[in-house]
Scaffold this motif. Structure first.
Motif, PDB file in Angstrom:
ATOM      1  N   LEU A   6      17.903  -6.772   7.620  1.00  0.00           N
ATOM      2  CA  LEU A   6      17.061  -6.696   8.030  1.00  0.00           C
ATOM      3  C   LEU A   6      15.625  -7.265   7.238  1.00  0.00           C
ATOM      4  O   LEU A   6      15.622  -6.587   6.104  1.00  0.00           O
ATOM      5  CB  LEU A   6      16.867  -5.555   8.906  1.00  0.00           C
ATOM      6  CG  LEU A   6      17.428  -5.173   9.296  1.00  0.00           C
ATOM      7  CD1 LEU A   6      16.781  -4.136  11.059  1.00  0.00           C
ATOM      8  CD2 LEU A   6      17.708  -5.979  11.419  1.00  0.00           C
ATOM      9  N   ALA A   7      14.611  -8.158   7.531  1.00  0.00           N
ATOM     10  CA  ALA A   7      13.286  -8.334   6.351  1.00  0.00           C
ATOM     11  C   ALA A   7      12.168  -8.069   7.412  1.00  0.00           C
ATOM     12  O   ALA A   7      12.003  -8.857   9.307  1.00  0.00           O
ATOM     13  CB  ALA A   7      13.507  -9.339   6.348  1.00  0.00           C
ATOM     14  N   GLU A   8      11.204  -6.498   7.021  1.00  0.00           N
ATOM     15  CA  GLU A   8      10.144  -6.675   7.597  1.00  0.00           C
ATOM     16  C   GLU A   8       9.237  -6.099   6.762  1.00  0.00           C
ATOM     17  O   GLU A   8      10.040  -5.178   6.150  1.00  0.00           O
ATOM     18  CB  GLU A   8      10.487  -5.891   8.695  1.00  0.00           C
ATOM     19  CG  GLU A   8       9.531  -5.408  10.075  1.00  0.00           C
ATOM     20  CD  GLU A   8       8.442  -6.159  10.650  1.00  0.00           C
ATOM     21  OE1 GLU A   8       7.197  -5.634  10.197  1.00  0.00           O
ATOM     22  OE2 GLU A   8       8.903  -6.843  11.300  1.00  0.00           O
ATOM     23  N   ASP A   9       7.924  -5.762   7.022  1.00  0.00           N
ATOM     24  CA  ASP A   9       6.752  -5.719   5.689  1.00  0.00           C
ATOM     25  C   ASP A   9       6.241  -4.412   6.772  1.00  0.00           C
ATOM     26  O   ASP A   9       5.596  -3.769   5.646  1.00  0.00           O
ATOM     27  CB  ASP A   9       5.432  -6.222   5.739  1.00  0.00           C
ATOM     28  CG  ASP A   9       5.131  -7.212   6.678  1.00  0.00           C
ATOM     29  OD1 ASP A   9       5.639  -7.221   7.614  1.00  0.00           O
ATOM     30  OD2 ASP A   9       3.764  -7.314   6.605  1.00  0.00           O
ATOM     31  N   GLN A  10       6.970  -4.346   8.316  1.00  0.00           N
ATOM     32  CA  GLN A  10       6.075  -3.174   8.713  1.00  0.00           C
ATOM     33  C   GLN A  10       7.077  -1.888   7.762  1.00  0.00           C
ATOM     34  O   GLN A  10       8.242  -1.468   8.741  1.00  0.00           O
ATOM     35  CB  GLN A  10       5.220  -2.800   9.495  1.00  0.00           C
ATOM     36  CG  GLN A  10       4.215  -3.761   9.508  1.00  0.00           C
ATOM     37  CD  GLN A  10       4.144  -4.433  11.032  1.00  0.00           C
ATOM     38  OE1 GLN A  10       4.013  -3.190  11.796  1.00  0.00           O
ATOM     39  NE2 GLN A  10       2.868  -5.429  11.267  1.00  0.00           N
ATOM     40  N   GLY A  31      21.717  -3.940   4.818  1.00  0.00           N
ATOM     41  CA  GLY A  31      20.953  -4.202   3.646  1.00  0.00           C
ATOM     42  C   GLY A  31      19.368  -4.283   4.426  1.00  0.00           C
ATOM     43  O   GLY A  31      19.708  -5.016   5.658  1.00  0.00           O
ATOM     44  N   THR A  32      17.635  -3.592   3.835  1.00  0.00           N
ATOM     45  CA  THR A  32      16.891  -4.112   4.673  1.00  0.00           C
ATOM     46  C   THR A  32      16.042  -4.828   3.296  1.00  0.00           C
ATOM     47  O   THR A  32      16.055  -4.729   2.333  1.00  0.00           O
ATOM     48  CB  THR A  32      16.341  -2.651   5.165  1.00  0.00           C
ATOM     49  OG1 THR A  32      16.273  -1.937   4.299  1.00  0.00           O
ATOM     50  CG2 THR A  32      16.662  -2.482   6.122  1.00  0.00           C
ATOM     51  N   ALA A  33      14.845  -5.350   3.551  1.00  0.00           N
ATOM     52  CA  ALA A  33      14.096  -6.145   2.913  1.00  0.00           C
ATOM     53  C   ALA A  33      12.623  -5.538   3.454  1.00  0.00           C
ATOM     54  O   ALA A  33      12.441  -5.900   4.083  1.00  0.00           O
ATOM     55  CB  ALA A  33      14.491  -7.330   1.965  1.00  0.00           C
ATOM     56  N   PRO A  34      11.263  -5.274   2.412  1.00  0.00           N
ATOM     57  CA  PRO A  34      10.201  -5.482   2.686  1.00  0.00           C
ATOM     58  C   PRO A  34       9.381  -6.492   2.451  1.00  0.00           C
ATOM     59  O   PRO A  34       7.961  -6.263   2.754  1.00  0.00           O
ATOM     60  CB  PRO A  34       9.672  -4.529   1.763  1.00  0.00           C
ATOM     61  CG  PRO A  34      10.337  -4.726   1.281  1.00  0.00           C
ATOM     62  CD  PRO A  34      11.722  -4.767   0.853  1.00  0.00           C
ATOM     63  N   ASP A  35       9.884  -8.243   1.545  1.00  0.00           N
ATOM     64  CA  ASP A  35       9.253  -9.444   1.846  1.00  0.00           C
ATOM     65  C   ASP A  35      10.225 -10.087   1.475  1.00  0.00           C
ATOM     66  O   ASP A  35      11.454 -10.040   1.782  1.00  0.00           O
ATOM     67  CB  ASP A  35       8.370  -8.955   0.566  1.00  0.00           C
ATOM     68  CG  ASP A  35       9.117  -8.773  -0.917  1.00  0.00           C
ATOM     69  OD1 ASP A  35       9.639  -8.913  -0.649  1.00  0.00           O
ATOM     70  OD2 ASP A  35       9.326  -7.756  -1.503  1.00  0.00           O
ATOM     71  N   GLY A  36       9.702 -11.515   1.798  1.00  0.00           N
ATOM     72  CA  GLY A  36      10.413 -12.595   2.039  1.00  0.00           C
ATOM     73  C   GLY A  36      11.403 -12.525   0.379  1.00  0.00           C
ATOM     74  O   GLY A  36      12.265 -13.021   0.839  1.00  0.00           O
TER      75      GLY A  36
END
Length: 200
Positions: A6-10, A31-36
């Motif tokens: 999952l990728a999401e900046d909020q 895994g998760t990510a706060p930016d591209g």
């Protein structure tokens, strides 16, 4: 198990999506990510089956991320989940290889089903947007889009020329073409119009 990044900046939205998807017996958020850029690293490192990404993110947009994932040919399927219910964004998402495009106000069960569908080789697209997307065509070239993005932020012709390695005359030509195609009076109005339609 279907492995998902999952990728999401909020942070709040990212946590909620992760928790909701983890309730599904056949899905695993690996895994998760706060930016591209972080998302691209996670995809390279974890090789998930499906990447779920927002469209507007720092460092690398969801569209650029989808294009890079496709270029690298790892077989990772991409679903874009966004607040932008604009046909222009949907068309561009499909053009760069996304398999799904859903709005954030869709129920969690719909996202889970979309993940299953794209993992199986299908597509998952918001039906209202799908109908709208085949109406109005994006008239801008990629270069016109780049110039308008710069102009939107108030950059002068000289600054745009320097940033894009073009002559000032070429920049003026691209701006003039874009303004004409969009039926606008000024570069700022043209950029605003293109942004509203999802073409930037």
């Amino acid at each position: 198990m279907i492995r998902v990044v999952l990728a999401e900046d909020q942070a709040l939205v990212l946590g909620a999506l992760s928790a909701l998807l983890s309730l599904e017996g056949d899905l695993e958020v690996v895994g998760t990510a706060p930016d591209g850029e972080a998302a691209l690293s996670r995809v390279r490192e974890l090789r998930p089956d499906v990447l779920v990404t927002d469209i507007e993110m720092p460092k690398l947009s969801g569209l650029d991320l989808a294009a890079k994932v496709k270029e690298e040919g790892a077989g990772v399927r991409v679903i874009i989940v966004t607040t932008f219910g604009r046909a222009g964004y949907l068309r561009r998402a499909l053009d760069v290889g996304a398999s799904g495009y859903l709005l954030k106000d869709a129920p969690a069960s719909e996202l889970a089903e979309a993940i299953r569908r794209v993992h199986a080789g299908g597509r998952a697209i918001d039906p209202h947007l799908a109908a709208e997307a085949w109406g109005e065509q994006d008239p801008l070239t990629e270069r016109e889009r780049q110039v308008l993005r710069q102009a939107e932020g108030g950059a002068s012709t000289a600054v745009i020329a320097a940033q894009l390695h073009l002559s000032e005359g070429t920049v003026r030509n691209y701006l003039s073409e874009a303004i004409s195609k969009l039926g606008a009076q000024t570069r700022v109005e043209a950029a605003r119009s293109a942004r509203e339609k999802g073409w930037l």
